[in-house]
Design a protein around this motif. Sequence first.
Motif, PDB file in Angstrom:
ATOM      1  N   SER A  52       0.842  -1.182   0.000  1.00 45.18           N
ATOM      2  CA  SER A  52       0.000   0.000   0.000  1.00 45.18           C
ATOM      3  C   SER A  52       0.884   1.240   0.000  1.00 45.18           C
ATOM      4  CB  SER A  52      -0.892  -0.024   1.241  1.00 45.18           C
ATOM      5  OG  SER A  52      -1.521   1.213   1.416  1.00 45.18           O
ATOM      6  N   PHE A  53       0.737   2.065  -1.028  1.00 45.54           N
ATOM      7  CA  PHE A  53       1.462   3.333  -1.102  1.00 45.54           C
ATOM      8  C   PHE A  53       0.449   4.465  -1.016  1.00 45.54           C
ATOM      9  CE2 PHE A  53       4.814   1.237  -4.071  1.00 45.54           C
ATOM     10  CZ  PHE A  53       5.486   0.730  -2.977  1.00 45.54           C
ATOM     11  N   SER A  54       0.766   5.473  -0.236  1.00 50.17           N
ATOM     12  CA  SER A  54      -0.124   6.622  -0.097  1.00 50.17           C
ATOM     13  C   SER A  54       0.696   7.898  -0.102  1.00 50.17           C
ATOM     14  CB  SER A  54      -0.915   6.547   1.216  1.00 50.17           C
ATOM     15  OG  SER A  54      -1.641   5.361   1.292  1.00 50.17           O
ATOM     16  N   GLY A  55       0.017   8.993  -0.382  1.00 50.44           N
ATOM     17  CA  GLY A  55       0.711  10.276  -0.354  1.00 50.44           C
ATOM     18  C   GLY A  55      -0.263  11.420  -0.482  1.00 50.44           C
ATOM     19  N   LYS A  56       0.270  12.607  -0.319  1.00 51.77           N
ATOM     20  CA  LYS A  56      -0.519  13.831  -0.440  1.00 51.77           C
ATOM     21  C   LYS A  56       0.344  14.892  -1.093  1.00 51.77           C
ATOM     22  CE  LYS A  56      -2.777  12.969   4.032  1.00 51.77           C
ATOM     23  NZ  LYS A  56      -4.176  12.764   3.618  1.00 51.77           N
ATOM     24  N   LEU A 112       6.129   7.844  -4.637  1.00 57.12           N
ATOM     25  CA  LEU A 112       5.438   9.010  -5.219  1.00 57.12           C
ATOM     26  C   LEU A 112       5.255   8.878  -6.729  1.00 57.12           C
ATOM     27  CD1 LEU A 112       7.110  11.736  -3.000  1.00 57.12           C
ATOM     28  CD2 LEU A 112       4.696  11.056  -2.986  1.00 57.12           C
ATOM     29  N   GLU A 113       6.188   8.223  -7.419  1.00 57.57           N
ATOM     30  CA  GLU A 113       5.976   7.997  -8.854  1.00 57.57           C
ATOM     31  C   GLU A 113       4.884   6.940  -9.068  1.00 57.57           C
ATOM     32  OE1 GLU A 113       9.314   8.079 -11.744  1.00 57.57           O
ATOM     33  OE2 GLU A 113      10.567   8.114  -9.947  1.00 57.57           O
ATOM     34  N   SER A 114       4.834   5.932  -8.186  1.00 52.77           N
ATOM     35  CA  SER A 114       3.831   4.872  -8.347  1.00 52.77           C
ATOM     36  C   SER A 114       2.416   5.407  -8.183  1.00 52.77           C
ATOM     37  CB  SER A 114       4.068   3.745  -7.332  1.00 52.77           C
ATOM     38  OG  SER A 114       5.328   3.157  -7.527  1.00 52.77           O
ATOM     39  N   ILE A 115       2.245   6.425  -7.330  1.00 53.83           N
ATOM     40  CA  ILE A 115       0.897   6.969  -7.095  1.00 53.83           C
ATOM     41  C   ILE A 115       0.680   8.266  -7.862  1.00 53.83           C
ATOM     42  CG2 ILE A 115       0.677   5.864  -4.839  1.00 53.83           C
ATOM     43  CD1 ILE A 115       1.372   8.489  -3.513  1.00 53.83           C
ATOM     44  N   GLY A 148       9.474  12.711   1.612  1.00 53.62           N
ATOM     45  CA  GLY A 148       8.989  13.699   0.634  1.00 53.62           C
ATOM     46  C   GLY A 148       9.666  15.029   0.832  1.00 53.62           C
ATOM     47  N   GLY A 149       8.993  16.079   0.438  1.00 54.06           N
ATOM     48  CA  GLY A 149       9.588  17.406   0.514  1.00 54.06           C
ATOM     49  C   GLY A 149       8.858  18.368  -0.393  1.00 54.06           C
ATOM     50  N   VAL A 150       9.608  18.975  -1.306  1.00 49.04           N
ATOM     51  CA  VAL A 150       9.021  19.970  -2.206  1.00 49.04           C
ATOM     52  C   VAL A 150       9.319  19.557  -3.645  1.00 49.04           C
ATOM     53  CG1 VAL A 150       9.083  22.384  -2.934  1.00 49.04           C
ATOM     54  CG2 VAL A 150       9.234  21.814  -0.499  1.00 49.04           C
ATOM     55  N   ALA A 151       8.318  19.629  -4.500  1.00 51.15           N
ATOM     56  CA  ALA A 151       8.489  19.396  -5.939  1.00 51.15           C
ATOM     57  C   ALA A 151       8.176  20.704  -6.667  1.00 51.15           C
ATOM     58  CB  ALA A 151       7.560  18.289  -6.419  1.00 51.15           C
ATOM     59  N   ALA A 152       8.949  20.991  -7.681  1.00 48.54           N
ATOM     60  CA  ALA A 152       8.750  22.242  -8.410  1.00 48.54           C
ATOM     61  C   ALA A 152       8.858  21.994  -9.903  1.00 48.54           C
ATOM     62  CB  ALA A 152       9.795  23.270  -7.987  1.00 48.54           C
ATOM     63  N   HIS A 153       8.060  22.712 -10.676  1.00 52.99           N
ATOM     64  CA  HIS A 153       8.179  22.668 -12.140  1.00 52.99           C
ATOM     65  C   HIS A 153       7.944  24.068 -12.691  1.00 52.99           C
ATOM     66  CE1 HIS A 153       3.792  22.362 -11.710  1.00 52.99           C
ATOM     67  NE2 HIS A 153       3.736  22.932 -12.894  1.00 52.99           N
ATOM     68  N   TRP A 154       8.221  24.251 -13.966  1.00 53.61           N
ATOM     69  CA  TRP A 154       8.069  25.563 -14.592  1.00 53.61           C
ATOM     70  C   TRP A 154       6.726  25.626 -15.292  1.00 53.61           C
ATOM     71  CZ3 TRP A 154      11.758  28.794 -13.024  1.00 53.61           C
ATOM     72  CH2 TRP A 154      12.922  28.229 -12.547  1.00 53.61           C
ATOM     73  N   ASP A 155       5.942  26.641 -14.939  1.00 54.18           N
ATOM     74  CA  ASP A 155       4.619  26.809 -15.519  1.00 54.18           C
ATOM     75  C   ASP A 155       4.753  27.089 -17.019  1.00 54.18           C
ATOM     76  OD1 ASP A 155       2.001  27.359 -16.043  1.00 54.18           O
ATOM     77  OD2 ASP A 155       1.992  29.311 -15.047  1.00 54.18           O
ATOM     78  N   VAL A 191       4.239  14.562   0.098  1.00 49.42           N
ATOM     79  CA  VAL A 191       4.683  13.560   1.070  1.00 49.42           C
ATOM     80  C   VAL A 191       4.125  12.192   0.665  1.00 49.42           C
ATOM     81  CG1 VAL A 191       4.790  15.214   2.985  1.00 49.42           C
ATOM     82  CG2 VAL A 191       2.679  13.918   2.611  1.00 49.42           C
ATOM     83  N   GLY A 192       4.821  11.146   1.084  1.00 49.22           N
ATOM     84  CA  GLY A 192       4.364   9.798   0.771  1.00 49.22           C
ATOM     85  C   GLY A 192       4.868   8.806   1.801  1.00 49.22           C
TER      86      GLY A 192
END
Length: 255
Positions: free
Chosen positions: A47-51, A124-127, A159-166, A178-179
Amino acid sequence: MPLDFLKRRGGGQAARPGMAAQPDPTRVASAVLPEEAVAQEHQLRLSFSGKSSEGVRMSGGRAAMAELPGMLSGLARSDVEVVEPLPLEYSQATPTIVRPSEAMQWLNAHHAQSPITRHALLVLESIDGLDMAFDTFVCTLLEGEVDTSGYPEYNAIVGGVAAHWDEATGDMIARAVVGWGGRGARGDTDRLGAKILGGLLTNILSSPNALGLTSVVRPAQAIGQGGVACGHCGFASAHERAFYCPKCGMRLARA
Ligand SMILES: [Zn+2]
């Protein structure tokens, strides 16, 4: 090893030279066909979970990228690791061991990272909490313990922080993520995860570059052969439709 099971086929198969053809007294009972097979049950429940939080729009371009590790201050329980977006050569990377080509790409891309970061990427990639085709991910252990090999226990939160360019504005969008999970679950992990997510979001919003909450519109899924190489940092994006370099955030020049 002789193939003993061949001997059970009564008469249909010729015994191989040198092999005894006499019935084995230990197998006599099995000659009676049962109405139903007696089954031993085998099962594994993973079971993998995250937010993940809403996004926070950041000013400052590349400078904002350098701020990301600091957003884990006060919450990190291990070294903070920065995972950059994957270049074109790893565009199929997936942590799915039965797909060897995808799994090899994933391992080649991530084998040098810490056990905590690799566990976080797997979860986090799996979910679908992360997409390393365009996300930059700063990762740490946030709660719980690691085993003697350094891998987080199932109830540890990573987990932590993920960022991408809009893709519309070129601004950096940062979000908390987090996961947790594995062979088990604990009742209070979800509540703890929500609390930590809130702490991370507070840290992101406290950044001098933070402009405020924004809905996260993730770039379209990477498909095909990939786009252009970045003229600024040389990164070969797996995103053929990306307007901004996933790695350095500069506008991609197109031929
Ligand atoms: Zn670049």
